[in-house]
Motif scaffolding. Sequence first.
Motif, PDB file in Angstrom:
ATOM      1  N   LYS A   1       0.830  -1.200   0.000  1.00 19.67           N
ATOM      2  CA  LYS A   1       0.000   0.000   0.000  1.00 19.67           C
ATOM      3  C   LYS A   1       0.868   1.255   0.000  1.00 19.67           C
ATOM      4  CE  LYS A   1      -4.384  -1.385   2.083  1.00 19.67           C
ATOM      5  NZ  LYS A   1      -5.382  -1.069   3.154  1.00 19.67           N
ATOM      6  N   VAL A   2       0.302   2.347  -0.500  1.00 22.78           N
ATOM      7  CA  VAL A   2       0.966   3.648  -0.467  1.00 22.78           C
ATOM      8  C   VAL A   2       0.150   4.569   0.439  1.00 22.78           C
ATOM      9  CG1 VAL A   2       1.780   5.630  -1.802  1.00 22.78           C
ATOM     10  CG2 VAL A   2       1.831   3.331  -2.821  1.00 22.78           C
ATOM     11  N   HIS A   3       0.734   4.930   1.578  1.00 24.32           N
ATOM     12  CA  HIS A   3       0.083   5.837   2.525  1.00 24.32           C
ATOM     13  C   HIS A   3       0.634   7.239   2.286  1.00 24.32           C
ATOM     14  CE1 HIS A   3      -1.737   2.656   5.043  1.00 24.32           C
ATOM     15  NE2 HIS A   3      -0.667   1.955   4.672  1.00 24.32           N
ATOM     16  N   ILE A   4      -0.214   8.122   1.767  1.00 24.79           N
ATOM     17  CA  ILE A   4       0.228   9.482   1.450  1.00 24.79           C
ATOM     18  C   ILE A   4      -0.112  10.403   2.609  1.00 24.79           C
ATOM     19  CG2 ILE A   4       0.003  11.422  -0.138  1.00 24.79           C
ATOM     20  CD1 ILE A   4      -0.773   9.443  -2.317  1.00 24.79           C
ATOM     21  N   LEU A   5       0.904  11.065   3.148  1.00 21.11           N
ATOM     22  CA  LEU A   5       0.722  12.015   4.240  1.00 21.11           C
ATOM     23  C   LEU A   5       0.788  13.422   3.666  1.00 21.11           C
ATOM     24  CD1 LEU A   5       0.419  12.299   7.345  1.00 21.11           C
ATOM     25  CD2 LEU A   5       2.912  12.465   7.470  1.00 21.11           C
ATOM     26  N   LEU A   6      -0.364  14.122   3.702  1.00 17.61           N
ATOM     27  CA  LEU A   6      -0.448  15.484   3.185  1.00 17.61           C
ATOM     28  C   LEU A   6      -0.324  16.475   4.338  1.00 17.61           C
ATOM     29  CD1 LEU A   6      -3.441  15.177   0.683  1.00 17.61           C
ATOM     30  CD2 LEU A   6      -0.998  15.092   0.151  1.00 17.61           C
ATOM     31  N   SER A   7       0.494  17.511   4.148  1.00 18.44           N
ATOM     32  CA  SER A   7       0.565  18.572   5.142  1.00 18.44           C
ATOM     33  C   SER A   7      -0.674  19.457   5.020  1.00 18.44           C
ATOM     34  CB  SER A   7       1.834  19.405   4.958  1.00 18.44           C
ATOM     35  OG  SER A   7       1.889  19.970   3.664  1.00 18.44           O
ATOM     36  N   TYR A   8      -1.050  20.104   6.101  1.00 21.46           N
ATOM     37  CA  TYR A   8      -2.249  20.940   6.094  1.00 21.46           C
ATOM     38  C   TYR A   8      -2.009  22.211   6.897  1.00 21.46           C
ATOM     39  CZ  TYR A   8      -3.110  18.954  10.785  1.00 21.46           C
ATOM     40  OH  TYR A   8      -2.984  18.573  12.108  1.00 21.46           O
ATOM     41  N   PRO A   9      -2.689  23.313   6.636  1.00 16.88           N
ATOM     42  CA  PRO A   9      -3.764  23.481   5.639  1.00 16.88           C
ATOM     43  C   PRO A   9      -3.269  23.632   4.208  1.00 16.88           C
ATOM     44  CG  PRO A   9      -3.372  25.563   6.751  1.00 16.88           C
ATOM     45  CD  PRO A   9      -2.483  24.547   7.418  1.00 16.88           C
ATOM     46  N   ALA A  10      -1.930  23.641   3.996  1.00 18.75           N
ATOM     47  CA  ALA A  10      -1.399  23.819   2.640  1.00 18.75           C
ATOM     48  C   ALA A  10      -0.168  22.951   2.454  1.00 18.75           C
ATOM     49  CB  ALA A  10      -1.046  25.291   2.390  1.00 18.75           C
ATOM     50  N   ASP A  11       0.202  22.749   1.198  1.00 19.46           N
ATOM     51  CA  ASP A  11       1.449  22.027   0.933  1.00 19.46           C
ATOM     52  C   ASP A  11       2.630  22.984   1.049  1.00 19.46           C
ATOM     53  OD1 ASP A  11       1.700  23.497  -1.435  1.00 19.46           O
ATOM     54  OD2 ASP A  11       1.134  21.859  -2.747  1.00 19.46           O
ATOM     55  N   GLU A  12       3.802  22.489   0.703  1.00 21.86           N
ATOM     56  CA  GLU A  12       5.054  23.226   0.912  1.00 21.86           C
ATOM     57  C   GLU A  12       5.123  24.530   0.131  1.00 21.86           C
ATOM     58  OE1 GLU A  12       9.818  22.073   0.870  1.00 21.86           O
ATOM     59  OE2 GLU A  12       8.398  20.955  -0.380  1.00 21.86           O
ATOM     60  N   VAL A  13       4.436  24.603  -1.014  1.00 20.40           N
ATOM     61  CA  VAL A  13       4.504  25.818  -1.819  1.00 20.40           C
ATOM     62  C   VAL A  13       3.209  26.624  -1.772  1.00 20.40           C
ATOM     63  CG1 VAL A  13       6.279  24.893  -3.348  1.00 20.40           C
ATOM     64  CG2 VAL A  13       3.860  24.594  -3.939  1.00 20.40           C
ATOM     65  N   GLY A  14       2.288  26.258  -0.862  1.00 22.56           N
ATOM     66  CA  GLY A  14       1.118  27.086  -0.629  1.00 22.56           C
ATOM     67  C   GLY A  14      -0.186  26.623  -1.235  1.00 22.56           C
ATOM     68  N   ASN A  15      -0.204  25.498  -1.956  1.00 19.73           N
ATOM     69  CA  ASN A  15      -1.470  24.966  -2.468  1.00 19.73           C
ATOM     70  C   ASN A  15      -2.294  24.452  -1.286  1.00 19.73           C
ATOM     71  OD1 ASN A  15      -1.136  24.978  -5.510  1.00 19.73           O
ATOM     72  ND2 ASN A  15       0.679  23.834  -4.908  1.00 19.73           N
ATOM     73  N   LEU A  16      -3.516  24.952  -1.155  1.00 20.82           N
ATOM     74  CA  LEU A  16      -4.344  24.622   0.004  1.00 20.82           C
ATOM     75  C   LEU A  16      -5.024  23.266  -0.143  1.00 20.82           C
ATOM     76  CD1 LEU A  16      -6.021  28.107   0.474  1.00 20.82           C
ATOM     77  CD2 LEU A  16      -4.422  27.030   2.074  1.00 20.82           C
TER      78      LEU A  16
END
Length: 392
Positions: free
Chosen positions: A108-123
Amino acid sequence: MRHIGTVSRGIRLPVVSKDADLVDIVCTELLKASKSERDLFDFRDGDIVGVTESLLARVQGNYATLEDIAEDTRRLVPEGDVSLIFPILSRNRFGQILKGIIGGVRGKVHILLSYPADEVGNLVIEPRNYYLRAGMLSADLFGEKEYEEVFGRYIHPFTGVDYVKYYREMDPGRVEIHFGNNPLDALKFADTVIVASIHARFLHREILEKAGAKVVSIDQFCTAPRRDGMGYNPEFGLLGSNYTNDGTLKLFPRDSGKFAKELQEELFVRTGKKIEVLVYGDGAFKDPVCGIWELADPVVSPGFTDGLLGMPKEIKLKYIADNAGDKSPEEAVREAIRMKGEMDRFSHSTLGTTPRRLTDLVGSLCDLTSGSGDKGTPVVHISGYFDSYLDE
């Protein structure tokens, strides 16, 4: 008296293809442009020429397929489940990379997303919604079900894409989405972690390796050729790559510094002037409306000539003029410029001159000049950049 300072010109080029002599093409088109009846200009010592990274990569044929990425994943990642942390939310910058990685992971691929935005500002969560409702979360680490219950879905305002859904639906049976801002949270899902962050990748690797994880980052994929025609980049791997078509990515160019030096030497032969050269990608600036940083490449400039090393050494002209004392503002400014070679960069004379590398400043200027659309100006000529108020 001289009335014009720095000038940045986009230079039109014909469409170039693989194996073209880019040094010759750039020199030839620059000289043609300088003699154009509409926009005549001269070459001077200290001029700068920027060449967009995509042009150099195309000439090199520096492309990788999704199967290349899948093959590297099988080589770099042990069998079993994998955590993949902090990718940016982008179809052209990360979507293809993720498809290739999913194709090579055997669990499986467990994707960990940062919040409220990614590293370059995409929300991934609208900020007001986040601050009003974050207290309803069960913990700092949460899953997609809780994300939807607390915050609802978020559609990117520019692309119209729900990136949480987009990434999960690449393989719904094997991809799970989680939300967290601590890289160590990845270890709750797998002992093997793929670091997908760009500018914070070294920090994230260090934290995870100290915790005993098996760590690989996307700058370690496609770093060497393993078959004829395979694209690769020994320094940046998949960082700086971009969508080409549904099965292929264009990688960041190789040997950019070598190319910059060769172009500088040929420009000197043809113009008799010492011209600095850089290869540039994304500029380092932030969109004030959407809050997104432009810089999805690992660096603004992957290669440049020696005259672009370091940071500018400048006075803050308005500070000097406002604090001239017994001198006239004009006299104070001229004296400060003449003395700036002796000044401390932390002195009041430099107050407000934000310390930035020359390559970041010049590369950003080039990116803004050429744009990424249909201007057809992948080469930029800059004059007067190193001049001061005293130069005629």
